[in-house]
Design an enzyme around this catalytic site. Sequence first.
Site, short mmCIF file in Angstrom:
data_model
loop_
_atom_site.label_atom_id
_atom_site.label_comp_id
_atom_site.label_asym_id
_atom_site.label_seq_id
_atom_site.Cartn_x
_atom_site.Cartn_y
_atom_site.Cartn_z
N CYS A 234 8.31 -39.47 47.92
CA CYS A 234 7.96 -39.06 46.69
C CYS A 234 9.63 -38.77 46.31
O CYS A 234 10.30 -37.78 46.48
CB CYS A 234 7.57 -37.98 46.54
SG CYS A 234 5.58 -37.80 47.28
N ALA A 235 10.19 -39.88 46.10
CA ALA A 235 11.78 -40.13 46.21
C ALA A 235 12.34 -39.44 45.12
O ALA A 235 13.83 -39.12 45.42
CB ALA A 235 12.31 -41.46 46.61
N ALA A 236 12.19 -39.60 43.93
CA ALA A 236 12.97 -39.12 42.82
C ALA A 236 13.40 -37.68 42.86
O ALA A 236 12.75 -36.78 43.42
CB ALA A 236 12.27 -39.34 41.51
N PRO A 237 14.59 -37.19 42.65
CA PRO A 237 15.66 -37.92 41.72
C PRO A 237 16.60 -39.00 42.66
O PRO A 237 17.31 -39.79 42.10
CB PRO A 237 16.58 -37.04 40.93
CG PRO A 237 16.50 -35.87 41.81
CD PRO A 237 14.84 -35.73 42.40
N ASN A 239 18.35 -37.85 45.72
CA ASN A 239 19.60 -37.26 46.46
C ASN A 239 19.30 -37.34 47.97
O ASN A 239 20.22 -37.72 48.67
CB ASN A 239 19.80 -35.76 46.14
CG ASN A 239 20.56 -35.48 44.71
OD1 ASN A 239 21.36 -36.32 44.32
ND2 ASN A 239 20.50 -34.49 44.17
N ASP A 258 8.49 -43.66 43.73
CA ASP A 258 8.04 -42.73 42.71
C ASP A 258 7.04 -43.33 41.73
O ASP A 258 7.31 -44.35 41.43
CB ASP A 258 9.20 -42.14 42.20
CG ASP A 258 9.05 -40.81 41.50
OD1 ASP A 258 9.10 -39.80 42.00
OD2 ASP A 258 8.72 -40.65 40.28
N ARG A 263 11.74 -41.80 36.23
CA ARG A 263 12.57 -41.27 37.29
C ARG A 263 12.89 -42.15 38.28
O ARG A 263 13.94 -42.23 38.79
CB ARG A 263 11.37 -40.17 38.04
CG ARG A 263 11.13 -38.89 37.51
CD ARG A 263 10.54 -37.88 38.14
NE ARG A 263 9.47 -38.33 38.79
CZ ARG A 263 8.20 -37.94 38.49
NH1 ARG A 263 8.04 -37.20 37.39
NH2 ARG A 263 7.08 -38.36 39.23
N ASP A 285 2.63 -44.84 43.14
CA ASP A 285 2.18 -43.87 43.76
C ASP A 285 1.91 -44.03 45.33
O ASP A 285 1.36 -45.04 45.57
CB ASP A 285 0.62 -43.54 43.27
CG ASP A 285 -0.10 -42.17 43.80
OD1 ASP A 285 0.64 -41.44 44.84
OD2 ASP A 285 -0.87 -41.80 43.28
N CYS A 357 9.91 -27.20 47.97
CA CYS A 357 11.02 -26.23 47.35
C CYS A 357 9.94 -25.03 46.93
O CYS A 357 10.26 -24.52 45.81
CB CYS A 357 11.89 -26.52 46.29
SG CYS A 357 11.12 -27.61 44.99
#
Length: 464
Positions: A234-237, A239, A258, A263, A285, A357
């Site tokens: 689930c890579a975006a954005p 960093n 993503d 995105r 997905d 997060c």
Amino acid sequence: MALYSAAAAVLAGLERSEGGLKSLVYNSGFPHVRQLYALVSETLRYAPVLEKLLDGAALLQAEKKLPPQLAKVLVYDLLFGKGLKCGGRWKALARRHRARLEAELARMKVRHKVSRNEDLLAPEQAVSPVASQVPRYVRVNTLKTCVDDVIDFFKRQGYSYLGKAASVEELKALSGKKFLLDLHLPDLLVFPSRTDLHDNLLYTSGHIILQDKASCLPAFLLGPAAGSYIIDACAAPGNKTSHLAAILKNKGQIFAFDVDPKRVATMNTLLARAGVTGCQLAQQDFLTVDPRDPKYSRVTHILLDPSCSGSGMVTRGLGEEAAPSAERLQALAGFQRRVLSHALSFPALQRLVYSTCSLHREENEDVVQAVLQDWGSAFRLVTAFPSWPSRGLATFPGAESCLRASPAETLTHGFFVAVLERCREGAAARSSLPAAAKENPQPGEGTEPGAAPKKRKKKKQRVK
């Protein structure tokens, strides 16, 4: 001006209930999503004050073509932020009314008997003292430069380098134009919390990445060796993807997924600026990716940072994301369990990092526990970063192997990280360190936490 237009569009989308703050920011198409997120969040936090200011100064009556959302972001940055970062007619307009706005702000402070701008906020809107101490973390992009050259560059710009931090207390005490090398992560520099580097040449050229310390942990703890095949699920954005590429030294292969096209476009821009090669982006997905596809037969490492409540973010906007309902948490946890179990089904997988997060147990320890139970003895938790002070909640045996981060304990955003490895029958106990630790020893392997990286033999591109 693009920043303010994008921020105004996000505010308008929130007013029309078109989505949450995070989704609207990522779907905006603006390349610097963190800068946009911060501006919108702070404008939202000051919204009641801004509305009174606009009213008292009669700005919208005087400038009938000025959209109210744009007025709010302009006035926020003019009076409460770092100053306007645009030119043209809108900057001229804001400056034309600056005296009236400042006079109205002074009257508001007198009426409320306060001296600081933040004292005008309601208690629930004010930033906690702990949160306001979270520093500005700067990850050196080792694909383009090295730590020594970045330190030299900042010193030439008038900053004072204080060496490697010995404690979190030293990070908390930073002020002015002083900075440190982080005590835990070897490529991370630390500046005072309000330092704005979005216009700095090192940032715009991709030599540094503005990334919270906790967000740097997943790639660091995955620690793939150069040449590895990796999935960023689930890579975006992007960093964390660019961090993985730096660890790999652009040797190997990253498959980054993503589902959202905007995105993916933003991520493509970020990775290009960072000098990332050997990364295949896919608008897909991750749950629809076939683990048995020969394309992924060599994938040994997966970084999984799925959608979550975002409750660990220090700067929060308004709306449901800041306080998810029990139903929302259960829906997120259900998705997180599915995607984690799917990631573990890749046949060559050896090591996986699961991170969020979020502060909520439902999205963290509970997800890991449920999926490990489903997989029996196939995978086990590894003790992630043994010297890290904040551990997983003791909700099941072994949960302390996970780590948590928070403004109060680690001076970072709120975060959760779990490291899983495939079990091998009869194998001796494995090290708790990433494979890449062989090149740069990490905490737990004969070095003190935050030991400086070895000197590089080859000089990277120098920024002049």
